[in-house]
Design a protein around this motif. Structure first.
Motif, PDB file in Angstrom:
ATOM      1  N   TYR A 132      51.630  30.923 107.747  1.00 43.06           N
ATOM      2  CA  TYR A 132      51.701  29.529 107.658  1.00 43.06           C
ATOM      3  C   TYR A 132      50.476  28.843 108.154  1.00 43.06           C
ATOM      4  N   TRP A 133      50.326  29.142 109.433  1.00 41.47           N
ATOM      5  CA  TRP A 133      48.990  28.318 109.782  1.00 41.47           C
ATOM      6  C   TRP A 133      47.801  28.624 109.360  1.00 41.47           C
ATOM      7  N   TYR A 134      47.465  29.762 108.550  1.00 35.91           N
ATOM      8  CA  TYR A 134      46.348  30.403 107.836  1.00 35.91           C
ATOM      9  C   TYR A 134      46.393  29.749 106.512  1.00 35.91           C
ATOM     10  N   ARG A 135      47.407  29.611 105.870  1.00 33.99           N
ATOM     11  CA  ARG A 135      47.573  28.671 104.598  1.00 33.99           C
ATOM     12  C   ARG A 135      47.326  27.269 104.707  1.00 33.99           C
ATOM     13  N   GLN A 136      47.649  26.782 105.807  1.00 30.80           N
ATOM     14  CA  GLN A 136      47.519  25.467 106.082  1.00 30.80           C
ATOM     15  C   GLN A 136      45.795  25.022 106.435  1.00 30.80           C
ATOM     16  N   GLY A 137      45.042  26.030 106.747  1.00 33.04           N
ATOM     17  CA  GLY A 137      43.691  25.819 107.040  1.00 33.04           C
ATOM     18  C   GLY A 137      43.610  25.770 108.549  1.00 33.04           C
ATOM     19  N   ASP A 138      44.441  26.122 109.327  1.00 34.68           N
ATOM     20  CA  ASP A 138      44.444  25.765 110.764  1.00 34.68           C
ATOM     21  C   ASP A 138      44.019  26.863 111.460  1.00 34.68           C
ATOM     22  N   LEU A 139      43.832  28.023 110.731  1.00 33.05           N
ATOM     23  CA  LEU A 139      43.250  29.126 111.484  1.00 33.05           C
ATOM     24  C   LEU A 139      41.860  29.721 110.690  1.00 33.05           C
ATOM     25  N   PRO A 141      39.093  32.161 108.892  1.00 33.51           N
ATOM     26  CA  PRO A 141      39.392  33.313 107.988  1.00 33.51           C
ATOM     27  C   PRO A 141      39.380  34.646 108.901  1.00 33.51           C
ATOM     28  N   LYS A 142      38.848  34.693 109.801  1.00 29.99           N
ATOM     29  CA  LYS A 142      38.666  35.869 110.848  1.00 29.99           C
ATOM     30  C   LYS A 142      39.985  36.400 111.226  1.00 29.99           C
ATOM     31  N   PHE A 143      40.919  35.272 111.033  1.00 31.62           N
ATOM     32  CA  PHE A 143      42.511  35.629 111.539  1.00 31.62           C
ATOM     33  C   PHE A 143      43.298  36.323 110.820  1.00 31.62           C
ATOM     34  N   ARG A 144      42.592  36.569 109.334  1.00 32.55           N
ATOM     35  CA  ARG A 144      43.113  37.424 108.159  1.00 32.55           C
ATOM     36  C   ARG A 144      43.399  38.651 108.688  1.00 32.55           C
ATOM     37  N   ASN A 145      42.307  39.198 109.511  1.00 33.34           N
ATOM     38  CA  ASN A 145      42.609  40.637 109.956  1.00 33.34           C
ATOM     39  C   ASN A 145      43.689  40.871 110.832  1.00 33.34           C
ATOM     40  N   LEU A 146      43.691  39.947 111.740  1.00 29.33           N
ATOM     41  CA  LEU A 146      44.812  39.934 113.017  1.00 29.33           C
ATOM     42  C   LEU A 146      46.180  40.082 111.822  1.00 29.33           C
ATOM     43  N   ILE A 147      46.484  39.128 110.919  1.00 27.29           N
ATOM     44  CA  ILE A 147      47.532  39.112 110.192  1.00 27.29           C
ATOM     45  C   ILE A 147      47.777  40.175 109.589  1.00 27.29           C
ATOM     46  N   TYR A 148      46.663  40.849 108.814  1.00 26.55           N
ATOM     47  CA  TYR A 148      46.786  42.321 108.472  1.00 26.55           C
ATOM     48  C   TYR A 148      47.369  43.355 109.293  1.00 26.55           C
ATOM     49  N   TYR A 149      46.917  43.248 110.657  1.00 25.94           N
ATOM     50  CA  TYR A 149      47.023  44.229 111.500  1.00 25.94           C
ATOM     51  C   TYR A 149      48.567  44.234 111.980  1.00 25.94           C
ATOM     52  N   ILE A 150      48.972  42.547 112.118  1.00 28.20           N
ATOM     53  CA  ILE A 150      50.438  42.681 112.564  1.00 28.20           C
ATOM     54  C   ILE A 150      51.630  42.990 111.208  1.00 28.20           C
ATOM     55  N   LEU A 151      51.023  42.814 110.023  1.00 25.14           N
ATOM     56  CA  LEU A 151      51.864  43.495 109.020  1.00 25.14           C
ATOM     57  C   LEU A 151      51.877  45.000 108.962  1.00 25.14           C
ATOM     58  N   PHE A 152      50.679  45.525 109.373  1.00 31.55           N
ATOM     59  CA  PHE A 152      50.731  47.071 109.373  1.00 31.55           C
ATOM     60  C   PHE A 152      51.622  47.503 110.283  1.00 31.55           C
ATOM     61  N   SER A 153      51.484  46.790 111.665  1.00 32.07           N
ATOM     62  CA  SER A 153      52.452  47.215 112.680  1.00 32.07           C
ATOM     63  C   SER A 153      53.917  47.015 112.295  1.00 32.07           C
ATOM     64  N   ILE A 154      54.505  45.872 111.764  1.00 30.71           N
ATOM     65  CA  ILE A 154      55.790  45.745 111.455  1.00 30.71           C
ATOM     66  C   ILE A 154      55.962  46.783 110.244  1.00 30.71           C
ATOM     67  N   THR A 155      55.036  47.333 109.411  1.00 32.87           N
ATOM     68  CA  THR A 155      55.396  48.230 108.331  1.00 32.87           C
ATOM     69  C   THR A 155      55.697  49.346 109.027  1.00 32.87           C
ATOM     70  N   MET A 156      54.852  49.985 110.019  1.00 29.49           N
ATOM     71  CA  MET A 156      55.218  51.068 111.074  1.00 29.49           C
ATOM     72  C   MET A 156      56.284  51.134 111.617  1.00 29.49           C
ATOM     73  N   LEU A 157      56.882  50.046 112.264  1.00 29.62           N
ATOM     74  CA  LEU A 157      57.987  49.897 112.711  1.00 29.62           C
ATOM     75  C   LEU A 157      59.209  49.926 111.760  1.00 29.62           C
ATOM     76  N   CYS A 158      59.243  49.394 110.660  1.00 31.54           N
ATOM     77  CA  CYS A 158      60.188  49.721 109.703  1.00 31.54           C
ATOM     78  C   CYS A 158      60.506  51.075 109.179  1.00 31.54           C
ATOM     79  N   ILE A 159      59.193  51.781 109.008  1.00 33.74           N
ATOM     80  CA  ILE A 159      58.994  53.110 108.624  1.00 33.74           C
ATOM     81  C   ILE A 159      59.831  54.031 109.819  1.00 33.74           C
ATOM     82  N   CYS A 160      59.599  53.809 110.949  1.00 29.71           N
ATOM     83  CA  CYS A 160      60.169  54.525 112.067  1.00 29.71           C
ATOM     84  C   CYS A 160      61.798  54.266 112.162  1.00 29.71           C
TER      85      CYS A 160
END
Length: 170
Positions: A132-139, A141-160
């Motif tokens: 939400y903060w990224y889409r509002q422009g408050d973050l 663009p370098k935080f996009r990689n952090l968002i991808y990392y968090i989503l990857f971590s959530i995906t791995m947690l879901c698989i486990c």
């Protein structure tokens, strides 16, 4: 209250904007402006400007040429497609995991399954706030990689969690 400057002070502005700059003993003669009218030479703090753009220098900000990178909030079509695909796949996996936590292996859910579901939900809330903060422009663009990392971590947690819920490996 606005400060008034004496007319003998040079005005730091561009001739293209319709302004003229005069200084005593060095203002020069009027020259034709970009729209055919006469304007005075543009002055800077270091004397008359010698740029081909009427006094305004082109800033490259350390790049080899003009900086055409998008500003905050502007994304290319490729970035939007990547964001959409990653978001849909992660959302579907989270939905399947939350349903599995309460349905498998039998209808009264195990407390450990509910604990997995709560942990995944809390991680998703954090990711949603960042998105939400990224889409509002408050973050930046370098935080996009952090968002991808968090989503990857959530995906791995879901698989486990799904592997645990369906007793895979026993």
């Amino acid at each position: 209250m606005r400060a008034r400057f004496p007319e003998r002070w040079p005005i730091l502005c561009g001739a293209e904007a319709g302004f003229s700059a005069r200084s005593p003993g060095g203002g020069g003669e009027p020259r034709p402006g970009p729209w055919g009218r006469e304007s005075w030479p543009v002055l800077s703090a270091f004397g008359p400007a010698k740029t081909p753009h009427g006094g305004f220098s082109i800033r490259t900000y350390g790049t080899s040429g003009l900086d055409n990178r998008p500003l905050f909030g502007e994304t290319s079509a490729k970035d939007r497609i990547i964001n959409l695909v990653v978001g849909i796949l992660t959302s579907l996996l989270i939905l399947v995991t939350l349903i599995s936590a309460f349905v498998f292996p039998q209808p009264p859910p195990k407390p450990l399954n509910i604990f997995f579901a709560v942990c995944i939900s809390l991680s998703c809330i954090t990711a949603c706030i960042l998105i939400y903060w990224y889409r509002q422009g408050d973050l930046e663009p370098k935080f996009r990689n952090l968002i991808y990392y968090i989503l990857f971590s959530i995906t791995m947690l879901c698989i486990c969690a799904n592997l645990y819920f369906h007793d895979v490996g026993k």
